[in-house]
Design an enzyme around this catalytic site. Structure first.
Site, short mmCIF file in Angstrom:
data_model
loop_
_atom_site.label_atom_id
_atom_site.label_comp_id
_atom_site.label_asym_id
_atom_site.label_seq_id
_atom_site.Cartn_x
_atom_site.Cartn_y
_atom_site.Cartn_z
CE LYS A 97 -3.71 -2.35 2.47
NZ LYS A 97 -4.57 -2.23 3.61
CE1 TYR B 83 -9.61 -2.92 0.61
CE2 TYR B 83 -9.37 -0.81 -0.27
CZ TYR B 83 -8.82 -1.62 0.30
OH TYR B 83 -7.53 -1.86 0.72
CG ASN C 255 -3.53 -2.56 7.10
OD1 ASN C 255 -3.29 -2.03 5.97
ND2 ASN C 255 -4.46 -3.21 7.36
CG HIS D 13 -5.15 -6.01 -0.24
ND1 HIS D 13 -6.47 -5.99 0.40
CD2 HIS D 13 -5.15 -6.75 -1.08
CE1 HIS D 13 -7.23 -6.84 -0.32
NE2 HIS D 13 -6.40 -7.41 -1.28
CD GLU E 105 -8.51 -8.87 -3.62
OE1 GLU E 105 -9.07 -8.57 -2.69
OE2 GLU E 105 -7.19 -9.29 -3.70
P1 CMP Z 1 -7.16 -4.51 4.45
O1 CMP Z 1 -7.68 -5.59 5.38
O2 CMP Z 1 -6.14 -4.93 3.57
O3 CMP Z 1 -8.60 -4.21 3.72
C1 CMP Z 1 -9.50 -3.13 4.23
C2 CMP Z 1 -8.76 -1.89 4.53
O4 CMP Z 1 -9.64 -1.02 5.28
C3 CMP Z 1 -7.81 -2.73 5.82
O5 CMP Z 1 -6.85 -3.17 5.36
C4 CMP Z 1 -7.29 -1.04 6.38
O6 CMP Z 1 -6.39 -0.67 5.53
C5 CMP Z 1 -8.78 -0.33 6.35
N1 CMP Z 1 -9.54 -0.30 7.50
C6 CMP Z 1 -9.98 -1.58 8.04
N2 CMP Z 1 -10.51 -1.11 9.18
C7 CMP Z 1 -10.55 0.05 9.32
C8 CMP Z 1 -10.93 1.23 10.29
N3 CMP Z 1 -11.67 0.72 11.50
N4 CMP Z 1 -10.58 2.42 10.05
C9 CMP Z 1 -9.74 2.81 9.18
N5 CMP Z 1 -9.43 2.01 7.99
C10 CMP Z 1 -9.78 0.62 8.32
#
Ligand code: CMP
Length: 155
Positions: A10, A50, A113, A116, A127
């Site tokens: 990311k 998403y 984070n 992905h 995807e």
């Molecule tokens: P990922 O699980 O790869 O895909 C969905 C993404 O949404 C996740 O990683 C985070 O980057 C983001 N995400 C998930 N939960 C939250 C949250 N509560 N607040 C902000 N971003 C979120």
């Protein structure tokens, strides 16, 4: 059974210079890289990508973040690749992720984070079609597969 997972480094992972670190971990694990490119994600791709998060309060912020800088998109293969890669990533919230995982070792945020990975083989197919053309996928023969798996596992 051989499976695939789409992995995105990311924008925060790209900015923080962690592209090599992520690839290194996957290669060392024995996963097999069959697609790799840098791409700027678009509004249209992210709406599809998403779709299951579209009603969540963090959706607009998630999209803006994912479009803020380019990402590195990869397609990895391996037996149960999706599950294996999600184990290597750790849980979504970086500060809760186990030490030794990518997020556990490098991330604090729930949103930023770093990486992905596809949730399942079905998600990986969707995807893959959103990011890669057929010409961008290279199913090359990895000659040391027999060092990573027993013969029975490869049947
Ligand atoms: P990922 O699980 O790869 O895909 C969905 C993404 O949404 C996740 O990683 C985070 O980057 C983001 N995400 C998930 N939960 C939250 C949250 N509560 N607040 C902000 N971003 C979120």
């Amino acid at each position: 059974m051989m499976g695939r997972s789409v992995v995105l480094i990311k924008p925060d992972g790209v900015q923080r210079g962690l592209i090599g670190e992520v690839i290194k971990r996957f290669e060392q694990k024995g996963l097999h890289l069959v697609g790799l490119k840098m791409i700027s994600l678009t509004d249209a791709i992210l709406d599809e990508w998403y779709v299951h998060h579209k009603d969540k309060p963090f959706f607009p912020s998630l999209k803006a973040y994912m479009m803020s800088y380019p990402v590195v998109a990869m397609l990895w293969e391996g037996i149960e690749a999706a599950t294996t890669i999600r184990t290597l990533l750790g849980v979504t919230k970086g500060r809760a992720a186990a030490a030794g995982t990518i997020r556990g070792d490098f991330a604090m945020s729930q949103q930023y984070n770093l990486v992905h990975a596809s949730e399942s083989d079905e998600a990986a197919e969707k995807e893959q079609s959103l990011i890669f053309t057929e010409e961008e996928i290279f199913p090359w023969m990895k000659i040391d597969l027999s060092q990573f798996y027993a013969e029975e596992e490869l049947k």
